[in-house]
Design a protein around this motif. Structure first.
Motif, mmCIF file in Angstrom:
data_model
loop_
_atom_site.group_PDB
_atom_site.id
_atom_site.type_symbol
_atom_site.label_atom_id
_atom_site.label_comp_id
_atom_site.label_asym_id
_atom_site.label_seq_id
_atom_site.Cartn_x
_atom_site.Cartn_y
_atom_site.Cartn_z
ATOM 1 N N LEU A 125 0.806 -1.228 0.000
ATOM 2 C CA LEU A 125 0.000 0.000 0.000
ATOM 3 C C LEU A 125 0.836 1.275 0.000
ATOM 4 O O LEU A 125 0.306 2.355 -0.228
ATOM 5 C CB LEU A 125 -0.928 0.006 1.211
ATOM 6 N N PHE A 135 0.434 3.840 -2.640
ATOM 7 C CA PHE A 135 -0.934 4.359 -2.622
ATOM 8 C C PHE A 135 -1.111 5.357 -1.478
ATOM 9 O O PHE A 135 -1.763 6.388 -1.626
ATOM 10 C CB PHE A 135 -1.931 3.202 -2.499
ATOM 11 N N MET A 167 0.100 8.517 -2.541
ATOM 12 C CA MET A 167 -0.862 9.171 -3.441
ATOM 13 C C MET A 167 -1.916 9.907 -2.646
ATOM 14 O O MET A 167 -2.248 11.059 -2.938
ATOM 15 C CB MET A 167 -1.572 8.121 -4.297
ATOM 16 N N VAL A 168 -2.464 9.234 -1.633
ATOM 17 C CA VAL A 168 -3.499 9.846 -0.811
ATOM 18 C C VAL A 168 -2.926 11.093 -0.139
ATOM 19 O O VAL A 168 -3.547 12.151 -0.098
ATOM 20 C CB VAL A 168 -4.024 8.839 0.242
ATOM 21 N N MET A 195 -3.569 13.440 -8.131
ATOM 22 C CA MET A 195 -3.649 12.400 -7.110
ATOM 23 C C MET A 195 -5.044 12.353 -6.486
ATOM 24 O O MET A 195 -5.584 11.279 -6.239
ATOM 25 C CB MET A 195 -2.597 12.648 -6.026
ATOM 26 N N VAL A 203 -7.338 9.084 -6.631
ATOM 27 C CA VAL A 203 -7.881 8.421 -5.439
ATOM 28 C C VAL A 203 -9.394 8.271 -5.582
ATOM 29 O O VAL A 203 -9.957 7.196 -5.353
ATOM 30 C CB VAL A 203 -7.527 9.220 -4.162
ATOM 31 N N THR A 214 -10.376 5.572 -7.898
ATOM 32 C CA THR A 214 -10.117 4.220 -7.399
ATOM 33 C C THR A 214 -11.306 3.680 -6.600
ATOM 34 O O THR A 214 -11.556 2.474 -6.574
ATOM 35 C CB THR A 214 -8.868 4.228 -6.500
ATOM 36 N N ILE A 220 -5.424 -3.201 -4.435
ATOM 37 C CA ILE A 220 -5.379 -1.780 -4.802
ATOM 38 C C ILE A 220 -4.336 -1.433 -5.873
ATOM 39 O O ILE A 220 -4.643 -0.711 -6.823
ATOM 40 C CB ILE A 220 -5.223 -0.889 -3.540
ATOM 41 N N PRO A 221 -3.102 -1.946 -5.755
ATOM 42 C CA PRO A 221 -2.125 -1.564 -6.796
ATOM 43 C C PRO A 221 -2.639 -1.821 -8.202
ATOM 44 O O PRO A 221 -2.349 -1.071 -9.122
ATOM 45 C CB PRO A 221 -0.923 -2.460 -6.497
ATOM 46 N N VAL A 249 -5.157 1.231 -9.180
ATOM 47 C CA VAL A 249 -4.846 2.668 -9.194
ATOM 48 C C VAL A 249 -4.375 3.061 -10.586
ATOM 49 O O VAL A 249 -3.749 2.283 -11.298
ATOM 50 C CB VAL A 249 -3.771 3.077 -8.169
ATOM 51 N N VAL A 280 0.160 6.821 -10.367
ATOM 52 C CA VAL A 280 1.032 6.143 -9.411
ATOM 53 C C VAL A 280 2.479 6.082 -9.915
ATOM 54 O O VAL A 280 3.416 5.993 -9.137
ATOM 55 C CB VAL A 280 0.463 4.743 -9.066
ATOM 56 N N LYS A 312 2.409 -4.104 -9.390
ATOM 57 C CA LYS A 312 1.150 -3.818 -10.074
ATOM 58 C C LYS A 312 0.375 -5.102 -10.388
ATOM 59 O O LYS A 312 -0.853 -5.111 -10.404
ATOM 60 C CB LYS A 312 1.458 -3.051 -11.365
#
Lengths: 282, 441, 276
Positions: free
Chosen positions: A18, A21, A24-25, A250, A254, A257, C97-98, C101, C106, C152
């Motif tokens: 994660l 990610f 990113m958040v 970003m 998010v 997603t 999740i990867p 996104v 990313v 990924k």
């Protein structure tokens, strides 16, 4: 003891996976000028501006709606047609099934750079649409329509392959017994095998949704107006060469997603250990 | 005041200014329609996704234009990086728009395939004053002397240095070096190494990432008095003594114990503001576009950054920088609405619209007269970039240029990594480039 | 099923056949004259093209180093989340999740993590180790791209294997336990054979997609440094969309296609082995 180490392993793996990610958040809440300015995950001056910008400038709501429509159609079509086709390949051997199956899978091995333009020409040439005549000439076909965006995704060969692999493990005895009882093929599929295939249908749904949601190249060439924009095209607005707007990008990424995550969360419930418990009871 | 590139805020002010400007655009600066009232439809693929330009186009230019001409305009905004893919499909399928934008690098290929309309006749109809005003930009949109692309802005990158680093190293920031030889000496003084001898601050950092390498080489080559291709664009001209001088200089920056640059291949040009070497303190002199520099200056006002005019090599006539025409607009040769299309382009390059457009995207205005607008006058960063405009040289507009550029880039990379000598790299690059040019003729 | 078959033929086979025909022509989408037949010229010139040969080797290495790792890690993860416990949905999502996104967004994060002052070098320096030029060094660039690709691809492989684990009848485990099988033997003699069909799919699909590796290279290295990450599909994209040479791009694509089909067929045969 064992449980503790198992949970620890899971948490560690999830954290590592994660990490990008999480960044990113974090950037989504960081003012543009401060992007990548520190190693801290918590922004020094958190802001919601990026989300506002993402929604307003990129017209994200419209894009989310468009992508949701396209993805839902693709999911439905794949869950029905691809699953059925995979079942046919695995359980109902017909003449030419094997070569046809391999040819189908092989199409996935041709780079999209090569097939993009022919596909474009075909969507443009669909008869009686977009001002086209009976022979597909004169207009723009299904270009710049959501129907045109979704058409190439309706049946993805990979999903047929997946379904075939899945059904190839299903016990044949059930079908044979049912046939002896005089059940039709359709009933055999819907009453016996489809219930077994819940994890498969869940995977096909998740993959179809993700695949359509993520695609950039096809919507890029096949749509032009703001009304047909999909989410990835909307995000591209913040990717101007040499002038990337990290915050809104970003924030948008998010937000984009989340729907996929919801689809996934909903479907992952089908992966319940022991579902196949009853498989042999018939 | 320096303009902050923060989309929402600029956008809001743009709306206010837009309504005022729209009126004046219709009244005075607006061109006369050439073919009377048109009821046609115009499709435009615009080269840029900056919110300010989107607002400017959709809220000001298009409404004013539609009202005056009675036409309907559908505009699609695309980053010019995505333009080739979309245009390729569209041209193959016959669905290309009336007006589209792209960078000059792709121009000659459209021309070679007769996909774009020659615009010389239209340009000739502009007033002599306008033509003069736009001259710096226009030349970059020509192929063999014929105008095909109307640039919306100028681009150019210049050396930017940290004045405090100069003072700290005992150098005079008010007198930056004027030759590349002096730049190297200054850079040596500015370079900082750690105990192990590794460079922690580059004295001079020129772009060495893919494409950036070719641009840096061209920058040096022109400042040494050389050129990339022959005047007729038929053959490579960079495998010259000037070329060798340029490439040797470039290589020497990164190599050996006298190196003044670290991070060969790293792409700082496209890095986020906070990761710019001048911000991180990992370089004292770098090459920056006006837009990147303004973003740095805005976010880090405490940095004393100054622009250096393009240096020349000793013995050469002038220093030059790579720049000139930025992305611009072209007219589809198959368009049924060419006059309308030209009117649209004229709107874009009218003095008021052009000034606001370039301000919105932080670029150098295409018109020389824009030097007296508040955007430039109140902005020392931009002033320097405008001042250097006559020194910008463009890449050649020849068919196959993208492939030529990538080929040069590949061999330059080998020389920079010292897997081959500069001379050898240039000779081999020239041989390949000649073949590509031949095949595209 | 007839409309579905027609659909598949039209939308999946026709573009491929069209591309194959183009590989024997010289064609720019910009040109007004259309494709011009050149026979097998593109194929013969590929034979002597060192850049293409090198790209094939790089692609091969890329597949070989990403494939086993991503499948092995995904299998471990799938087995970890293949039990019902509170919060399993959270872990499954986290690991997935990867895959969902936006790659372009990313990739900015990965570029930064790999950069001079990025996360990886900060971690190294925390342990007193010298920083690396991850994406700028011929020795590390392909590995760095591979790491991002593994990251990924993990989620999708995990989900597939998870679904595969579901299809193994519980009775088989129970029967094996009754026979006194230990954890390893359960895995070796029940799980692996039961997973075979799905494993065939996972490996074949991974080969097909990894051998077309492009996006992660495009965003991270643009094929560099010194061409060390230039995969075949990167060449194809450049040839087609940068240089407008669709004929030679198609020829490269079909050479790659033939190799992909060959290798996936072999590996599918290898894994399915004798059908029980």
């Amino acid at each position: 003891m064992r449980r503790a180490s198992f949970v620890a392993a899971l948490i560690a793996m999830s954290l590592i996976v994660l990490l990008p990610f999480v960044w990113m958040v974090s950037l989504a809440f960081t003012p543009q000028e401060q992007a990548f300015g520190s190693l801290s995950v918590i922004p020094a001056q958190p802001t919601l501006d990026n989300f506002v910008t993402a929604f307003v400038d990129a017209n994200l709501l419209r894009a989310l709606a468009n992508s949701a429509i396209v993805a839902s159609v693709a999911v439905t079509a794949n869950c029905v047609i691809a699953v059925l086709a995979g079942y046919a390949f695995a359980m109902l051997p017909f003449r030419g099934a094997t070569p046809m199956f391999y040819a189908l899978v092989a199409t996935a091995a041709v780079p999209v750079s090569v097939t993009l333009i022919p596909l474009f020409l075909m969507i443009r040439g669909i008869p009686l649409t977009g001002g086209n005549d009976l022979f597909g000439a004169g207009g723009s076909g299904l270009l710049d329509t959501l129907a045109g965006v979704v058409l190439p995704y309706l049946v993805m060969p990979m999903n047929i392959f997946l379904a075939r692999q899945f059904f190839s493990t299903a016990p044949v005895e059930l079908a044979e017994a049912a046939r002896i009882d005089g059940a039709g093929e359709w009933r055999i599929f819907t009453q016996i095998y489809l219930p077994l295939a819940r994890p498969l249908v869940a995977v096909v749904a998740v993959f179809s949704f993700t695949g359509v949601w993520d695609d950039f190249l096809w919507p890029l060439v096949s749509t032009t107006s703001a009304d047909t924009q999909t989410v990835q095209l909307a995000l591209a607005r913040f990717l101007a060469s040499g002038n990337v707007q990290y915050g809104p990008l970003m924030a948008g990424a998010v937000l984009v997603t989340i729907p996929v995550l919801i689809v996934f969360l909903f479907n992952q419930r089908s992966f319940i250990s022991g579902l196949s418990d009853g498989s042999l009871k018939g | 005041m320096v303009v902050v590139i923060r989309p929402r805020r600029v956008a809001t002010s743009a709306v206010v200014v837009a309504s005022a400007l729209a009126l004046s655009a219709c009244g005075s600066a607006g061109p006369e329609p050439s073919g009377g009232e048109s009821s046609g439809e115009l499709s435009v693929w615009f080269p840029g996704t900056n919110q300010t330009e989107i607002d400017l186009v959709t809220e000001q230019i298009v409404p004013a234009f539609e009202e005056e001409t009675g036409a309907t305009v559908e505009v699609t905004f695309l980053d010019w990086g995505d333009m080739s893919t979309k245009l390729n499909a569209a041209f193959a399928g016959g669905t290309a728009p009336d007006v589209f934008g792209h960078g000059p690098a792709a121009l000659a290929d459209f021309v070679a395939n007769e996909r774009v309309e020659p615009l010389t006749e239209y340009v000739d109809r502009l007033s002599a004053e306008d033509q003069d005003d736009l001259a710096d930009a226009m030349s970059g949109g020509q192929v063999n002397g014929t105008q095909f692309l109307i640039p919306l802005s100028l681009q150019g990158s210049l050396l930017v240095y940290n004045a405090d680093d100069f003072v700290e190293a005992g150098l005079d920031p008010a007198n930056p070096p004027a030759t590349w030889e002096d730049v190297y000496d200054v850079a040596s003084d500015l370079t900082v190494r750690d105990a192990s001898g590794t460079i922690v601050r580059s004295g001079l950092l020129l772009p060495s990432q893919p494409i950036g390498r070719q641009q840096t080489f061209a920058f040096l080559l022109h400042s040494a008095g050389g050129q990339q291709l022959t005047d007729d664009g038929a053959e490579a001209a960079f495998a010259s003594d000037e070329g060798q001088r340029a490439l040797d200089y470039f290589t020497q920056l990164f190599s050996g114990s006298d190196a003044v640059s670290a991070g060969l291949g790293a792409d700082y040009s496209n890095a986020p503001t906070a990761q710019q070497p001048l911000v991180l303190g990992t370089a004292s002199i770098t090459l920056l576009s006006p837009n990147s520099m303004q973003q740095v200056v805005t976010a880090y006002p405490e940095l004393d950054l100054r622009v250096m005019m393009p240096p020349k090599f000793e013995g050469a006539d002038d220093g030059h920088a790579l720049g000139g025409a930025g992305p611009g607009l072209m007219i589809n040769a198959d368009s049924a609405e060419k006059d309308l299309a030209w009117q649209f382009i004229q709107y874009m390059i009218s003095p008021d619209t052009g000034a606001e457009y370039t301000q919105g995207i932080g670029a150098i205005p295409a018109r020389a007269s824009a030097a007296s607008t508040p955007y430039v006058q109140d902005n020392p960063v931009l002033q320097a970039f405008v001042e250097a405009a006559p020194l910008y040289v463009t890449n050649p507009n020849v068919p196959g240029w993208v492939q030529v550029r990538d080929t040069m880039d590949k061999y330059i990379e080998q020389a920079l990594n010292e897997t081959t000598s500069a001379r050898d790299a240039l000779d081999r690059a020239a041989a390949d480039v000649d073949k590509i040019l031949e095949a595209n003729r | 099923m007839a409309p579905a078959a027609v659909y598949v033929i039209v939308f999946h086979f026709v573009p491929v056949v069209y591309g194959f025909v183009l590989s024997f022509t010289s064609y720019s989408p910009l040109s007004r004259s259309g494709p011009e037949f050149v026979g097998g010229d593109h194929y013969t010139s590929l034979l002597s093209d060192p850049d293409f040969g090198r790209a094939l080797l790089i692609t091969g290495r890329y597949v070989l180093q990403v494939l086993p790792l991503t499948v092995a890690i995904a299998l471990v993860l799938a087995m970890l989340v293949n039990r019902p416990f509170k919060g399993v949905g959270f872990f499954r999502s986290a690991l997935y999740i990867p895959h969902i996104v936006s790659l372009t967004a990313v990739s900015m994060i990965w570029l930064w993590m790999y950069s001079q002052n990025g996360l990886f070098n900060e971690v190294l320096s925390f342990f007193g180790l010298p920083g690396q030029a991850w994406l700028l060094d011929e020795q590390t660039a392909l590995n760095a791209a591979s790491a991002m690709r593994i990251w990924k691809a993990l989620g999708s492989n995990m989900v597939l294997l998870l679904a595969g684990l579901q299809s193994i009848p519980k009775e088989l485990y129970e029967a094996a336990r009754v026979d006194g099988a230990g954890r390893w033997n359960l895995f070796r003699y029940v799980t692996l054979p039961g997973l075979r069909p799905i494993l065939v799919y996972v490996v074949a699909m991974d080969i097909i997609f990894l051998a077309q590796g492009f996006a992660e290279i495009f965003v991270l290295t643009q094929g560099g440094p010194l061409g060390s990450t230039t995969t075949v599909n990167y060449l194809i994209y450049t040839e087609a969309f940068q240089y407008n040479q669709f004929g030679s791009a198609s020829a490269m694509a079909f050479v790659l296609f033939a190799l992909i089909i060959g290798f996936s067929y072999l590996s599918m045969r290898g894994i399915s082995g004798r059908r029980n």
